[in-house]
Design a protein around this motif. Structure first.
Motif, PDB file in Angstrom:
ATOM      1  N   ASP A 133       9.911  -3.050   6.381  1.00  0.00           N
ATOM      2  CA  ASP A 133      10.007  -4.453   5.955  1.00  0.00           C
ATOM      3  C   ASP A 133       8.689  -5.202   6.162  1.00  0.00           C
ATOM      4  N   LEU A 134       7.759  -4.620   6.932  1.00  0.00           N
ATOM      5  CA  LEU A 134       6.491  -5.293   7.211  1.00  0.00           C
ATOM      6  C   LEU A 134       5.572  -5.220   6.005  1.00  0.00           C
ATOM      7  N   ASP A 135       4.803  -6.298   5.784  1.00  0.00           N
ATOM      8  CA  ASP A 135       3.769  -6.210   4.758  1.00  0.00           C
ATOM      9  C   ASP A 135       2.563  -5.469   5.336  1.00  0.00           C
ATOM     10  N   TRP A 136       1.615  -5.143   4.462  1.00  0.00           N
ATOM     11  CA  TRP A 136       0.481  -4.311   4.874  1.00  0.00           C
ATOM     12  C   TRP A 136      -0.353  -4.992   5.950  1.00  0.00           C
ATOM     13  N   ASP A 137      -0.674  -6.266   5.749  1.00  0.00           N
ATOM     14  CA  ASP A 137      -1.503  -6.983   6.722  1.00  0.00           C
ATOM     15  C   ASP A 137      -0.840  -7.038   8.092  1.00  0.00           C
ATOM     16  N   GLU A 138       0.472  -7.232   8.116  1.00  0.00           N
ATOM     17  CA  GLU A 138       1.173  -7.328   9.391  1.00  0.00           C
ATOM     18  C   GLU A 138       1.217  -5.977  10.098  1.00  0.00           C
ATOM     19  N   SER A 139       1.427  -4.896   9.344  1.00  0.00           N
ATOM     20  CA  SER A 139       1.460  -3.575   9.971  1.00  0.00           C
ATOM     21  C   SER A 139       0.101  -3.219  10.556  1.00  0.00           C
ATOM     22  N   VAL A 140      -0.976  -3.594   9.859  1.00  0.00           N
ATOM     23  CA  VAL A 140      -2.329  -3.348  10.371  1.00  0.00           C
ATOM     24  C   VAL A 140      -2.570  -4.191  11.613  1.00  0.00           C
ATOM     25  N   ARG A 141      -2.145  -5.439  11.593  1.00  0.00           N
ATOM     26  CA  ARG A 141      -2.346  -6.323  12.734  1.00  0.00           C
ATOM     27  C   ARG A 141      -1.658  -5.773  13.976  1.00  0.00           C
ATOM     28  N   LEU A 142      -0.455  -5.258  13.804  1.00  0.00           N
ATOM     29  CA  LEU A 142       0.278  -4.709  14.943  1.00  0.00           C
ATOM     30  C   LEU A 142      -0.410  -3.465  15.497  1.00  0.00           C
ATOM     31  N   VAL A 169       0.840  -1.194   0.000  1.00  0.00           N
ATOM     32  CA  VAL A 169       0.000   0.000   0.000  1.00  0.00           C
ATOM     33  C   VAL A 169       0.877   1.246   0.000  1.00  0.00           C
ATOM     34  N   LEU A 170       1.892   1.259   0.866  1.00  0.00           N
ATOM     35  CA  LEU A 170       2.811   2.383   0.929  1.00  0.00           C
ATOM     36  C   LEU A 170       3.939   2.190  -0.079  1.00  0.00           C
ATOM     37  N   PHE A 171       4.331   3.291  -0.748  1.00  0.00           N
ATOM     38  CA  PHE A 171       5.459   3.231  -1.667  1.00  0.00           C
ATOM     39  C   PHE A 171       6.760   3.301  -0.875  1.00  0.00           C
ATOM     40  N   LYS A 172       7.658   2.347  -1.119  1.00  0.00           N
ATOM     41  CA  LYS A 172       8.966   2.334  -0.475  1.00  0.00           C
ATOM     42  C   LYS A 172       9.996   1.782  -1.457  1.00  0.00           C
ATOM     43  N   MET A 173      11.198   2.390  -1.428  1.00  0.00           N
ATOM     44  CA  MET A 173      12.331   1.874  -2.195  1.00  0.00           C
ATOM     45  C   MET A 173      13.570   1.932  -1.317  1.00  0.00           C
ATOM     46  N   LYS A 174      14.324   0.850  -1.296  1.00  0.00           N
ATOM     47  CA  LYS A 174      15.537   0.835  -0.483  1.00  0.00           C
ATOM     48  C   LYS A 174      16.579   1.814  -1.019  1.00  0.00           C
ATOM     49  N   VAL A 175      16.599   2.004  -2.333  1.00  0.00           N
ATOM     50  CA  VAL A 175      17.484   3.000  -2.935  1.00  0.00           C
ATOM     51  C   VAL A 175      16.599   3.960  -3.723  1.00  0.00           C
ATOM     52  N   ASP A 176      15.991   4.890  -3.039  1.00  0.00           N
ATOM     53  CA  ASP A 176      15.056   5.843  -3.638  1.00  0.00           C
ATOM     54  C   ASP A 176      15.848   7.045  -4.141  1.00  0.00           C
ATOM     55  N   PRO A 177      15.818   7.309  -5.468  1.00  0.00           N
ATOM     56  CA  PRO A 177      16.611   8.422  -6.016  1.00  0.00           C
ATOM     57  C   PRO A 177      16.124   9.791  -5.555  1.00  0.00           C
ATOM     58  N   PRO A 201      -1.758   7.429   9.399  1.00  0.00           N
ATOM     59  CA  PRO A 201      -2.018   7.052   8.007  1.00  0.00           C
ATOM     60  C   PRO A 201      -2.347   8.256   7.117  1.00  0.00           C
ATOM     61  N   LEU A 202      -2.185   8.044   5.837  1.00  0.00           N
ATOM     62  CA  LEU A 202      -2.636   8.996   4.829  1.00  0.00           C
ATOM     63  C   LEU A 202      -4.122   8.778   4.563  1.00  0.00           C
ATOM     64  N   GLN A 203      -4.775   9.787   4.001  1.00  0.00           N
ATOM     65  CA  GLN A 203      -6.203   9.664   3.723  1.00  0.00           C
ATOM     66  C   GLN A 203      -6.481   8.552   2.718  1.00  0.00           C
ATOM     67  N   ARG A 204      -5.589   8.387   1.722  1.00  0.00           N
ATOM     68  CA  ARG A 204      -5.824   7.342   0.718  1.00  0.00           C
ATOM     69  C   ARG A 204      -5.723   5.948   1.327  1.00  0.00           C
ATOM     70  N   GLU A 205      -4.926   5.799   2.384  1.00  0.00           N
ATOM     71  CA  GLU A 205      -4.880   4.518   3.087  1.00  0.00           C
ATOM     72  C   GLU A 205      -6.177   4.278   3.846  1.00  0.00           C
ATOM     73  N   VAL A 206      -6.662   5.318   4.527  1.00  0.00           N
ATOM     74  CA  VAL A 206      -7.887   5.190   5.309  1.00  0.00           C
ATOM     75  C   VAL A 206      -9.061   4.829   4.404  1.00  0.00           C
ATOM     76  N   ASP A 207      -9.048   5.336   3.166  1.00  0.00           N
ATOM     77  CA  ASP A 207     -10.132   5.036   2.228  1.00  0.00           C
ATOM     78  C   ASP A 207     -10.213   3.549   1.909  1.00  0.00           C
ATOM     79  N   GLU A 208      -9.109   2.816   2.114  1.00  0.00           N
ATOM     80  CA  GLU A 208      -9.084   1.384   1.825  1.00  0.00           C
ATOM     81  C   GLU A 208      -9.327   0.533   3.071  1.00  0.00           C
ATOM     82  N   TYR A 209      -9.530   1.164   4.220  1.00  0.00           N
ATOM     83  CA  TYR A 209      -9.705   0.426   5.465  1.00  0.00           C
ATOM     84  C   TYR A 209     -11.003  -0.368   5.472  1.00  0.00           C
ATOM     85  N   GLY A 210     -10.921  -1.574   6.047  1.00  0.00           N
ATOM     86  CA  GLY A 210     -12.114  -2.323   6.387  1.00  0.00           C
ATOM     87  C   GLY A 210     -12.516  -2.004   7.819  1.00  0.00           C
ATOM     88  N   SER A 211     -13.508  -2.725   8.339  1.00  0.00           N
ATOM     89  CA  SER A 211     -13.987  -2.445   9.696  1.00  0.00           C
ATOM     90  C   SER A 211     -12.908  -2.721  10.741  1.00  0.00           C
TER      91      SER A 211
END
Length: 506
Positions: free
Chosen positions: A466-475, A389-397, A433-443
């Motif tokens: 390093d966390l995936d989306w589901d894991e970050s939400v779970r935490l 969901v979030l954009f990330k790059m280990k070597v972001d120019p 969170p960003l608003q675009r993330e909240v727009d994708e939230y379930g209950s």
């Protein structure tokens, strides 16, 4: 009742199962691994040593290094307590079960028991001195006992860190047989892999029906977990792989009676039995066992979202944030100057985030990217290495030279102390969170919005980007469900280590 053959004798296989617990108890089936025995011995020796040091320091403080007057009752009492303290200290730690393997290495229970044991020793010495009219010098008590407690906790923490380092290297671990459905076993394996310092490594799985087709077992195979039996083969699987632990996931087939029989079967082995209940995200003080009509029912308290403790948390957050801004002002000004000199643009980056109850607020960070980062993002979308969901790059120019340093050690997030001071955020909480993330939230995800977002949180100490989306939400949901001051202090303590390591920061 035992199954009988036609001649009235007990069936052989059934007889073997009935005799297993007795044979195990006679033979002492539970064998302590060598590394665990050595670890416990070192902890006992450390406890005795720090108690001796504290005893000496207390004696020195009371008598300024001079010999005590043995002709007085007070002098005799101090000498007696000073000599006996190391032995008494270790005995108290043992009585409070601080040397039991299940409390060592992870969790806060070990520290709680050390504190309780230390207070018990103080109470015992105080009661004994009062009962027998022994005037133990207050100067000795005030120095020796608090020092012994502090040094013991420091010793336990140091030993634990060494153990964690060994486990990360693949040493001092526990072989685990996971029992349950394939998806649940795979989920447990991923969690254990992320927290390798726990030392648990799944070496095999027992699943309904046993080994299936390549397609059925593909997920477990990808994780390096062989299927070594069905739910009925657990005992034999444990013996075959010499497992230390049997971990049962939420599995309808393994109800109360089945789990009880499994426990009986494991008495013939050295494996411990642990069960992951269906209510895995509710932990700590919210769960208590309430016996009702002979049934051990789990009573789940409501999450504490309002009330006096929440007000106290808000006051604590603002006080710490205000003091931190004052003390860190030279560092903040220095970083702001370095950012301006490194690249064109403002030192602060402002972005709208969503806070408590879905209310938007402006979040502050140090700018770590070039000023046209949003425009460049369009061309980099397909190169994302983030969590889906979030954009990330280990070597972001887009990241500047100073920005890489800021991100590695999370220095770019220091201006969020302003948000904490203003009341938009908390020191500890879910990720803002960003608003675009909240727009994708379930209950389920929307429960993150019941509390203020945090400067740090479980996501910060468990892998960050390093966390995936589901894991970050779970935490984040786990934090909301189980908030407490102790939980907050634990997260703040671990944040320092996560920041220094820089793991998952990009």
């Amino acid at each position: 009742m035992a199954e009988l053959t036609t001649d009235g004798k007990v069936d052989g296989a059934r007889r073997e199962r009935l005799l297993v617990p007795r044979q195990a108890s006679r033979a002492g089936g539970h064998r302590v691994p060598a590394w665990q025995r050595s670890y416990i011995q070192k902890i006992i020796a450390t406890d005795a040593a720090v108690a001796a040091i504290a005893s000496f320091m207390g004696y020195f403080a009371r008598f300024n290094g001079q010999p005590a007057n043995l002709s007085t009752v007070q002098g005799q009492a101090v000498i007696a307590v000073a000599v006996c303290l190391p032995v008494l200290w270790v005995m108290a730690m043992g009585a409070l079960r601080t040397y039991e393997a299940r409390f060592l290495g992870v969790g806060s229970e070990e520290y709680h028991r050390v504190l309780t044991a230390g207070l018990a020793v103080v109470a015992l010495v105080g009661t004994t001195s009062y009962a027998f009219a022994l005037d133990v010098a207050r100067g000795f008590v005030v120095v020796a006992f608090p020092l012994a407690l502090v040094l013991t906790l420091m010793g336990r923490y140091t030993m634990r860190q060494k153990l964690h380092s060994s486990r990360i290297r693949g040493e001092a671990g526990q072989a685990v047989v996971a029992v349950g459905h394939r998806a649940a076993v795979a989920g447990m394996a991923r969690q254990l892999h992320r927290a390798s310092y726990h030392g648990m490594r799944i070496v095999g799985a027992c699943v309904p029906g046993g080994q299936g087709s390549a397609a059925d077992d593909a997920e477990l195979t990808a994780l390096g977990i062989p299927v070594i039996g069905s739910l009925e083969d657990v005992r034999h699987a444990v013996s075959r792989v010499d497992a230390d632990v049997v971990a049962v996931t939420a599995c309808p087939e393994l109800d109360g009676p089945a789990l009880r029989r499994l426990g009986w079967d494991l008495e013939a082995t050295r494996a411990d039995l642990v069960v992951a209940p269906a209510l895995t995200e509710v932990i700590g003080p919210r769960v208590a066992i309430r016996p009702v009509c002979g049934l051990p029912l789990l009573h789940v308290e409501r999450p504490e979202l309002e009330g006096v403790r929440r007000v106290a948390k808000a006051l604590f957050d603002r006080s710490v944030a205000g003091l931190s801004l004052l003390l860190l002002s030279p560092l903040l000004l220095g970083l702001a100057l370095a950012i301006r000199l490194d690249s064109k643009g403002p030192a602060l980056f402002r972005q709208e985030r969503v806070g408590k109850d879905g209310q938007p607020f402006t979040m502050y960070k140090f700018r770590s990217m070039v000023t046209d980062a949003e425009r460049l993002l369009i061309d980099l979308r397909e190169s994302s290495e983030g969590n889906g969901v979030l954009f990330k790059m280990k070597v972001d120019p887009r990241i500047t030279r100073i920005g890489r340093v800021l991100r590695k050690f999370s220095l770019d997030e220091l201006p969020q102390l302003i948000n904490v001071f203003l009341g938009n955020m908390s020191l500890v909480g879910p990720r803002p969170p960003l608003q675009r993330e909240v727009d994708e939230y379930g209950s389920d995800m929307r429960r993150r919005l019941l509390v203020k977002p945090g400067l740090t949180g479980l996501w910060q100490i468990n892998g960050r980007s390093d966390l995936d989306w589901d894991e970050s939400v779970r935490l984040d949901v786990r934090y909301v469900e189980n908030w407490s001051f102790t939980f907050d202090f634990m997260i703040l303590w671990k944040t320092a280590g996560a920041v220094l390591r820089g793991r998952g920061a990009y």
